[in-house]
Write a protein that holds these residues in place. Structure first.
Motif, PDB file in Angstrom:
ATOM      1  N   LEU A  76      15.496  35.836 -39.160  1.00 42.58           N
ATOM      2  CA  LEU A  76      16.370  36.954 -39.600  1.00 42.58           C
ATOM      3  C   LEU A  76      17.172  37.345 -38.378  1.00 42.58           C
ATOM      4  CD1 LEU A  76      13.539  39.385 -41.103  1.00 42.58           C
ATOM      5  CD2 LEU A  76      15.334  37.876 -42.113  1.00 42.58           C
ATOM      6  N   SER A  77      17.787  36.359 -37.462  1.00 44.00           N
ATOM      7  CA  SER A  77      18.570  36.607 -36.184  1.00 44.00           C
ATOM      8  C   SER A  77      20.038  35.948 -36.063  1.00 44.00           C
ATOM      9  CB  SER A  77      17.690  36.317 -35.091  1.00 44.00           C
ATOM     10  OG  SER A  77      17.446  34.851 -35.136  1.00 44.00           O
ATOM     11  N   GLY A  78      20.283  35.324 -37.460  1.00 43.62           N
ATOM     12  CA  GLY A  78      21.536  34.340 -37.487  1.00 43.62           C
ATOM     13  C   GLY A  78      21.499  33.136 -36.541  1.00 43.62           C
ATOM     14  N   GLY A  79      20.350  32.724 -36.115  1.00 41.83           N
ATOM     15  CA  GLY A  79      20.295  31.701 -35.112  1.00 41.83           C
ATOM     16  C   GLY A  79      20.618  30.298 -35.756  1.00 41.83           C
ATOM     17  N   THR A  80      20.748  30.073 -36.969  1.00 40.17           N
ATOM     18  CA  THR A  80      21.055  28.882 -37.683  1.00 40.17           C
ATOM     19  C   THR A  80      22.344  28.860 -38.163  1.00 40.17           C
ATOM     20  OG1 THR A  80      19.988  29.516 -39.927  1.00 40.17           O
ATOM     21  CG2 THR A  80      18.761  28.117 -38.062  1.00 40.17           C
ATOM     22  N   ILE A  81      23.187  30.017 -37.714  1.00 38.16           N
ATOM     23  CA  ILE A  81      24.619  30.313 -38.155  1.00 38.16           C
ATOM     24  C   ILE A  81      25.414  29.389 -37.521  1.00 38.16           C
ATOM     25  CG2 ILE A  81      26.484  31.549 -39.150  1.00 38.16           C
ATOM     26  CD1 ILE A  81      24.677  33.642 -39.839  1.00 38.16           C
ATOM     27  N   PRO A  82      26.451  28.443 -37.673  1.00 31.41           N
ATOM     28  CA  PRO A  82      27.333  27.915 -36.879  1.00 31.41           C
ATOM     29  C   PRO A  82      28.161  28.632 -35.976  1.00 31.41           C
ATOM     30  CG  PRO A  82      27.072  26.275 -38.975  1.00 31.41           C
ATOM     31  CD  PRO A  82      26.421  27.812 -39.429  1.00 31.41           C
ATOM     32  N   ASP A  83      28.432  28.454 -34.826  1.00 30.20           N
ATOM     33  CA  ASP A  83      29.213  29.294 -34.015  1.00 30.20           C
ATOM     34  C   ASP A  83      30.583  29.170 -34.487  1.00 30.20           C
ATOM     35  OD1 ASP A  83      27.173  30.389 -32.478  1.00 30.20           O
ATOM     36  OD2 ASP A  83      27.153  28.860 -31.038  1.00 30.20           O
ATOM     37  N   SER A  84      31.149  27.957 -34.984  1.00 30.01           N
ATOM     38  CA  SER A  84      32.360  27.694 -35.507  1.00 30.01           C
ATOM     39  C   SER A  84      32.554  26.849 -36.485  1.00 30.01           C
ATOM     40  CB  SER A  84      33.162  27.393 -34.058  1.00 30.01           C
ATOM     41  OG  SER A  84      32.716  26.020 -33.530  1.00 30.01           O
ATOM     42  N   SER A  85      33.649  26.575 -37.145  1.00 32.84           N
ATOM     43  CA  SER A  85      34.041  25.619 -38.076  1.00 32.84           C
ATOM     44  C   SER A  85      33.737  24.337 -37.662  1.00 32.84           C
ATOM     45  CB  SER A  85      35.082  26.204 -39.170  1.00 32.84           C
ATOM     46  OG  SER A  85      36.448  25.912 -38.147  1.00 32.84           O
ATOM     47  N   ASP A  86      33.903  23.884 -36.580  1.00 35.38           N
ATOM     48  CA  ASP A  86      33.979  22.419 -35.990  1.00 35.38           C
ATOM     49  C   ASP A  86      32.267  22.173 -35.557  1.00 35.38           C
ATOM     50  OD1 ASP A  86      33.833  23.858 -33.791  1.00 35.38           O
ATOM     51  OD2 ASP A  86      35.160  22.727 -32.713  1.00 35.38           O
ATOM     52  N   SER A  87      31.376  23.091 -35.850  1.00 38.08           N
ATOM     53  CA  SER A  87      30.138  22.789 -35.474  1.00 38.08           C
ATOM     54  C   SER A  87      29.357  21.884 -36.412  1.00 38.08           C
ATOM     55  CB  SER A  87      29.385  24.156 -35.207  1.00 38.08           C
ATOM     56  OG  SER A  87      28.122  23.830 -34.843  1.00 38.08           O
ATOM     57  N   VAL A  88      28.304  21.090 -35.907  1.00 37.46           N
ATOM     58  CA  VAL A  88      27.639  20.299 -37.039  1.00 37.46           C
ATOM     59  C   VAL A  88      26.199  20.851 -36.962  1.00 37.46           C
ATOM     60  CG1 VAL A  88      26.798  17.772 -37.194  1.00 37.46           C
ATOM     61  CG2 VAL A  88      29.215  18.387 -36.366  1.00 37.46           C
ATOM     62  N   VAL A  89      25.456  20.797 -38.206  1.00 34.73           N
ATOM     63  CA  VAL A  89      24.230  21.419 -38.166  1.00 34.73           C
ATOM     64  C   VAL A  89      23.518  20.261 -38.430  1.00 34.73           C
ATOM     65  CG1 VAL A  89      22.768  22.515 -39.814  1.00 34.73           C
ATOM     66  CG2 VAL A  89      24.827  23.596 -39.633  1.00 34.73           C
ATOM     67  N   ILE A  90      22.386  20.351 -37.551  1.00 37.63           N
ATOM     68  CA  ILE A  90      21.390  19.312 -37.759  1.00 37.63           C
ATOM     69  C   ILE A  90      20.152  19.923 -38.056  1.00 37.63           C
ATOM     70  CG2 ILE A  90      19.862  17.814 -36.213  1.00 37.63           C
ATOM     71  CD1 ILE A  90      22.024  17.762 -33.937  1.00 37.63           C
ATOM     72  N   LEU A  91      19.548  19.315 -39.313  1.00 35.94           N
ATOM     73  CA  LEU A  91      18.426  19.984 -39.966  1.00 35.94           C
ATOM     74  C   LEU A  91      17.097  18.948 -39.516  1.00 35.94           C
ATOM     75  CD1 LEU A  91      19.494  19.760 -43.813  1.00 35.94           C
ATOM     76  CD2 LEU A  91      19.628  21.613 -42.215  1.00 35.94           C
ATOM     77  N   THR A  92      16.211  19.701 -39.312  1.00 35.14           N
ATOM     78  CA  THR A  92      14.742  19.135 -38.789  1.00 35.14           C
ATOM     79  C   THR A  92      13.814  18.943 -39.733  1.00 35.14           C
ATOM     80  OG1 THR A  92      13.900  21.448 -38.021  1.00 35.14           O
ATOM     81  CG2 THR A  92      15.454  20.051 -36.481  1.00 35.14           C
TER      82      THR A  92
END
Length: 294
Positions: A76-92
């Motif tokens: 609920l803290s926004g910790g998994t929202i990318p900082d910018s549109s060039d960020s890459v999300v890594i799923l664990t």
């Protein structure tokens, strides 16, 4: 969006089925359970081994691309929202194996994508107990629990995730493996990097493995409900319980509005006219449970 050449590199590295580059896929990982503005990532990667995870982190670092780590996205803290549109999300979520449950030394070794409730159930089959019980435990992952220091109703008596993290392996921003802690309760060697990773929300590294402390299960438990005319009386009762040196396993206060809405949804037969109720559970040795309940 990431370049086609980079996408092909990652497909070769972790498999095409674990690289998500379509608009629909990237939109799916632009938000979490926090009510914050979504940010669509450039790419989403789902490694399925620690080696793949480290290689992905290194390649992103070498290409100067920011990365955001994500478990189940229930935070609920926004910790998994990318900082910018060039960020890459890594799923664990692809790292989801329980590697060891040690009944002799009371610990378990797990990967970060293991679902919390499923882990607790497997531990229970060995007649052991993993107490942290976040409300999201049916879907949240151990890695996310560590990153957010998740707790739950049992936190009053048993503590939260930080109290059960004995050791950790993670990759730093450059893709280098870092190990800290041990499989022993007493570990006074080196920096407490495991403690530093707790509550870090993915800002210091990406967890690849965790060693978790287990405890013997309570021999008995008893649930109770106490009904009050108002919230003040219920709150004073909580203070009285603690002052009497009774530490319940769980202790939850519901005001009238919450009682009515929960009962509307669950049809549990709660006392809808009550000003407040306390839901209480005590556990331990059978004789002590009886005394504490009284």
């Amino acid at each position: 969006m990431a370049s086609q050449a980079l996408i092909r590199d990652f497909e070769d590295l972790i498999g095409k089925e674990n690289v998500f580059s379509s608009e629909a896929d990237r939109q799916s990982y632009s938000y979490d359970s926090a009510v914050l503005t979504p940010v669509v990532p450039a790419l989403v990667l789902r490694p399925t081994s620690a080696e793949q995870l480290g290689a992905c982190v290194k390649k992103l670092y070498d290409n100067g691309l920011p990365m955001t780590v994500r478990g189940a996205g229930t935070n609920l803290s926004g910790g998994t929202i990318p900082d910018s549109s060039d960020s890459v999300v890594i799923l664990t979520t692809g790292l989801n194996r329980i590697l060891e449950i040690n009944s002799d030394d009371l610990y378990a070794v797990v990967e970060p994508g293991v679902i919390t409730a499923q882990f607790a159930a497997e531990v229970a089959k060995k007649n052991l107990f993993y107490p942290p019980d976040p409300g999201s435990q049916a879907v949240s992952t151990i890695g996310g629990n560590i990153a957010e220091n998740a707790g739950g109703l049992r936190g009053l008596k048993y503590g939260v995730t930080k109290d059960y993290l004995m050791g950790i392996e993670f990759f730093d921003a450059t893709g280098e493996m870092v190990k800290s802690g041990s499989r022993t309760v007493k570990c006074v060697t080196g920096y407490n990097l495991a403690g530093m990773m707790v509550q870090s929300e993915g800002t210091l590294g990406i967890i690849s493995q965790a060693i978790l402390k287990l405890v013997p299960p309570p021999k008995a438990s008893k649930a109770l409900m106490a009904v009050f005319e108002n919230v003040q009386d219920a709150a004073e009762a909580v203070a009285g319980i603690i002052a009497a040196h009774v530490v319940p396993c769980t202790l939850e206060l519901l005001d009238n509005n919450t009682i009515v809405r929960v009962d509307d949804f669950t049809k549990a037969g709660l006392p809808r006219e009550a000003g407040a109720i306390l839901l209480i559970e005590v556990d331990g040795h059978p004789a002590q449970v009886a005394d504490d309940a009284e």
